[in-house]
Design an enzyme around this catalytic site. Structure first.
Site, PDB file in Angstrom:
ATOM      1  N   ASP A  28      -0.850  -1.563  -4.180  1.00  0.00           N
ATOM      2  CA  ASP A  28      -2.233  -1.643  -3.697  1.00  0.00           C
ATOM      3  C   ASP A  28      -2.796  -0.222  -3.580  1.00  0.00           C
ATOM      4  O   ASP A  28      -2.143   0.670  -3.035  1.00  0.00           O
ATOM      5  CB  ASP A  28      -2.211  -2.339  -2.323  1.00  0.00           C
ATOM      6  CG  ASP A  28      -3.587  -2.735  -1.829  1.00  0.00           C
ATOM      7  OD1 ASP A  28      -4.507  -2.888  -2.652  1.00  0.00           O
ATOM      8  OD2 ASP A  28      -3.724  -2.914  -0.594  1.00  0.00           O
ATOM      9  N   HIS A  29      -3.998  -0.006  -4.076  1.00  0.00           N
ATOM     10  CA  HIS A  29      -4.703   1.278  -3.953  1.00  0.00           C
ATOM     11  C   HIS A  29      -3.849   2.495  -4.321  1.00  0.00           C
ATOM     12  O   HIS A  29      -3.707   3.438  -3.519  1.00  0.00           O
ATOM     13  CB  HIS A  29      -5.271   1.466  -2.528  1.00  0.00           C
ATOM     14  CG  HIS A  29      -6.387   0.521  -2.221  1.00  0.00           C
ATOM     15  ND1 HIS A  29      -7.664   0.681  -2.693  1.00  0.00           N
ATOM     16  CD2 HIS A  29      -6.389  -0.625  -1.510  1.00  0.00           C
ATOM     17  CE1 HIS A  29      -8.427  -0.323  -2.274  1.00  0.00           C
ATOM     18  NE2 HIS A  29      -7.663  -1.145  -1.567  1.00  0.00           N
ATOM     19  N   ASN A  64      -7.811  -9.967  -2.020  1.00  0.00           N
ATOM     20  CA  ASN A  64      -6.935  -9.133  -1.190  1.00  0.00           C
ATOM     21  C   ASN A  64      -7.096  -9.434   0.300  1.00  0.00           C
ATOM     22  O   ASN A  64      -8.208  -9.359   0.838  1.00  0.00           O
ATOM     23  CB  ASN A  64      -7.264  -7.653  -1.423  1.00  0.00           C
ATOM     24  CG  ASN A  64      -6.663  -7.132  -2.700  1.00  0.00           C
ATOM     25  OD1 ASN A  64      -6.304  -7.890  -3.586  1.00  0.00           O
ATOM     26  ND2 ASN A  64      -6.549  -5.825  -2.795  1.00  0.00           N
ATOM     27  N   ILE A  65      -5.970  -9.729   0.944  1.00  0.00           N
ATOM     28  CA  ILE A  65      -5.996 -10.110   2.362  1.00  0.00           C
ATOM     29  C   ILE A  65      -4.862  -9.401   3.091  1.00  0.00           C
ATOM     30  O   ILE A  65      -3.686  -9.603   2.779  1.00  0.00           O
ATOM     31  CB  ILE A  65      -5.843 -11.645   2.512  1.00  0.00           C
ATOM     32  CG1 ILE A  65      -7.016 -12.358   1.818  1.00  0.00           C
ATOM     33  CG2 ILE A  65      -5.753 -12.038   3.990  1.00  0.00           C
ATOM     34  CD1 ILE A  65      -6.917 -13.870   1.818  1.00  0.00           C
ATOM     35  N   SER A 118       0.853  -1.194   0.000  1.00  0.00           N
ATOM     36  CA  SER A 118       0.000   0.000   0.000  1.00  0.00           C
ATOM     37  C   SER A 118       0.891   1.246   0.000  1.00  0.00           C
ATOM     38  O   SER A 118       2.111   1.158   0.201  1.00  0.00           O
ATOM     39  CB  SER A 118      -0.877   0.007   1.253  1.00  0.00           C
ATOM     40  OG  SER A 118      -0.049   0.154   2.399  1.00  0.00           O
ATOM     41  N   HIS A 123     -11.666  -7.000  -2.851  1.00  0.00           N
ATOM     42  CA  HIS A 123     -10.929  -6.328  -1.763  1.00  0.00           C
ATOM     43  C   HIS A 123     -11.622  -6.636  -0.446  1.00  0.00           C
ATOM     44  O   HIS A 123     -12.721  -7.178  -0.416  1.00  0.00           O
ATOM     45  CB  HIS A 123     -10.907  -4.814  -1.999  1.00  0.00           C
ATOM     46  CG  HIS A 123      -9.863  -4.410  -2.990  1.00  0.00           C
ATOM     47  ND1 HIS A 123      -8.734  -3.701  -2.637  1.00  0.00           N
ATOM     48  CD2 HIS A 123      -9.757  -4.655  -4.316  1.00  0.00           C
ATOM     49  CE1 HIS A 123      -7.994  -3.526  -3.719  1.00  0.00           C
ATOM     50  NE2 HIS A 123      -8.589  -4.095  -4.752  1.00  0.00           N
ATOM     51  N   GLY A 124     -10.953  -6.248   0.649  1.00  0.00           N
ATOM     52  CA  GLY A 124     -11.565  -6.429   1.968  1.00  0.00           C
ATOM     53  C   GLY A 124     -11.954  -7.871   2.221  1.00  0.00           C
ATOM     54  O   GLY A 124     -13.001  -8.148   2.797  1.00  0.00           O
TER      55      GLY A 124
HETATM   56  P1  13P Z   1      -8.676  -6.759   4.466  1.00  0.00           P
HETATM   57  O1  13P Z   1      -8.628  -5.583   5.377  1.00  0.00           O
HETATM   58  O2  13P Z   1     -10.026  -7.437   4.512  1.00  0.00           O
HETATM   59  O3  13P Z   1      -7.592  -7.727   4.711  1.00  0.00           O
HETATM   60  O4  13P Z   1      -8.527  -6.232   2.961  1.00  0.00           O
HETATM   61  C1  13P Z   1      -7.265  -5.924   2.431  1.00  0.00           C
HETATM   62  C2  13P Z   1      -7.358  -5.218   1.122  1.00  0.00           C
HETATM   63  O5  13P Z   1      -8.378  -5.150   0.470  1.00  0.00           O
HETATM   64  C3  13P Z   1      -6.125  -4.569   0.643  1.00  0.00           C
HETATM   65  O6  13P Z   1      -6.338  -3.854  -0.531  1.00  0.00           O
HETATM   66  O1  G3H Z   2      -5.820  -1.241   1.582  1.00  0.00           O
HETATM   67  C1  G3H Z   2      -5.830  -1.708   2.707  1.00  0.00           C
HETATM   68  C2  G3H Z   2      -4.728  -2.473   3.236  1.00  0.00           C
HETATM   69  O2  G3H Z   2      -5.161  -3.148   4.384  1.00  0.00           O
HETATM   70  C3  G3H Z   2      -3.501  -1.627   3.475  1.00  0.00           C
HETATM   71  O3  G3H Z   2      -3.623  -0.907   4.632  1.00  0.00           O
HETATM   72  O4  G3H Z   2      -2.899   1.433   4.104  1.00  0.00           O
HETATM   73  O5  G3H Z   2      -2.804   0.524   6.443  1.00  0.00           O
HETATM   74  O6  G3H Z   2      -1.197  -0.276   4.708  1.00  0.00           O
HETATM   75  P1  G3H Z   2      -2.558   0.277   4.993  1.00  0.00           P
HETATM   76 ZN    ZN Z   3      -8.235  -2.961  -0.743  1.00  0.00          ZN
END
Ligand code: 13P
Ligand code: G3H
Ligand code: ZN
Length: 359
Positions: free
Chosen positions: A83-84, A275-276, A50, A232-233
């Site tokens: 990620d994101h 995504n985990i 991230s 995601h999530g």
């Molecule tokens: P979780 O918080 O459910 O593990 O999701 C992670 C995620 O979507 C990272 O982009």
């Molecule tokens: O996108 C969500 C992930 O759990 C990453 O979280 O931004 O705290 O690293 P973070």
């Molecule tokens: Zn996510």
């Protein structure tokens, strides 16, 4: 070296009908545990960082550490994914640091709090896709905003997610809009919204179809059978991890995540990337708590880290087995980025929407 692009990996997954967990990574211990699990069961890997991870570990440390993991396990294909990503700069600097894939999350504006207009999302995602494909890297886009169908609220605990309340029209991806989005942006994978959110507090009860809309995935897959879908999530927030956390001094209110059976159902309907992060965090911090309580005199960080890494490895192994990722690594020959770029230039990797419609 066995770096692989997201596009190639998910093409392989679609062909053989399996899913790939994408585990978030911030430090060496997480990387070692994830790769040990993959090595034990011959699974290809997605490591995702991230923006928070990049700030925490710093780009050079994080990217060299991931490259070291790739070197240590040359027989395991590893996709290194942003990620994101919130804008072009985040995505392009990731590629410059050796990432083979980026997520351009245009469902929110660059502040990662304000829900974006559809036009904004299409324009910025298409721009990133065009640039990434020039160098062979893959792009994941997102359509629909992650958030709770129970409360209409976004998640605040990770420091991103919208503030306030949204209706189901924004919290559930529209299948027809998904077709338009994929054809205009040419993304390699599409993250969709169907009631999941980041963090541990996803659902106040075991989710049913009212609050975890798996039917939306099925409807999108019906219209876009060749598009790789991303959930995601998708932490399951297992009861046993909650119990360990609370047994050793934690105070986590009872909560529910996404049941693994529902993810397996998603994988049968086009979900290829799962995504985990939260489950990985809980697996580790539960062990930190246990060691701290059981051995109050312990001060060697390795005595905390080792059991935490073992717990994370076991979690990852379980997901590799359940998602069908295990046993696949040795069957994949990673295509270099330059060759992927050439394939994009020739149009070989264009979204297969019109062809499917005509078929
Ligand atoms: P979780 O918080 O459910 O593990 O999701 C992670 C995620 O979507 C990272 O982009
Ligand atoms: O996108 C969500 C992930 O759990 C990453 O979280 O931004 O705290 O690293 P973070
Ligand atoms: Zn996510």
């Amino acid at each position: 070296m066995a770096k692989i692009t997201l596009r190639q990996l998910l093409d392989e997954a679609a062909e053989a009908g399996f899913g790939v967990p994408a585990f978030n990574i911030n430090n060496m211990e997480q990387g070692l545990a994830i790769l040990e699990a993959a090595d034990r069961c011959d699974a290809p890997v997605i490591l995702q960082a991230s923006r928070g991870a990049r700030t925490y570990a710093r780009d050079i440390m994080l990217s060299k550490m991931m490259d070291a993991l790739v070197e240590m396990y040359p027989h395991i294909p590893v996709c290194i994914h942003q990620d994101h990503g919130n804008n072009e700069e985040t995505c392009l600097t990731a590629i410059r640091h050796g990432f083979t894939s980026v997520m351009m999350d245009g469902s929110l504006e660059a502040d990662m709090k304000t829900p974006a207009s559809y036009d904004y999302n299409v324009v910025i995602t298409e721009r990133v896709t065009r640039m990434a494909h020039w160098v062979g890297a893959s792009v994941e886009g997102e359509l629909g905003v992650l958030g709770s169908l129970e409360t209409g609220a976004g998640e605040a605990e990770d420091g991103h997610g919208f503030e306030g309340q949204l209706g189901h029209d924004q919290l559930l991806t529209d299948p027809d809009q998904a077709v338009d989005f994929v054809s205009r942006t040419r993304v390699d994978a599409l993250a969709i919204a169907m009631g999941t959110s980041h963090g541990a507090y996803k659902f106040s009860r075991r989710p049913d179809g009212d609050i975890l809309a798996m039917n939306v995935i099925e409807a999108i897959h019906e219209k876009l059978p060749s598009t790789h879908l991303v959930m995601h999530g998708s932490s399951s927030v297992p009861q046993e991890l909650q119990d360990v956390f609370n047994r050793y001094g934690g105070d986590m209110p009872q909560t529910w995540g996404v049941p693994v059976e529902e993810i397996e159902r998603g994988i049968r309907h086009g979900v290829r990337k799962v995504n985990i992060d939260t489950d990985c965090r809980m697996a580790m911090t539960g062990q930190f708590r246990r060691v701290a309580m059981e051995n109050p005199r312990e001060f060697d960080p390795r005595k905390f880290m080792k059991p935490a890494m073992d717990a994370l490895r076991d979690l990852c192994l379980d997901r590799y087995e359940r998602f069908g990722t295990a046993g696949r690594a040795s069957r994949i020959r990673p295509v270099p980025l330059d060759d992927m770029a050439e394939r994009y230039r020739r149009g070989e990797l264009d979204p297969r929407i019109e062809m499917r419609r005509a078929a």
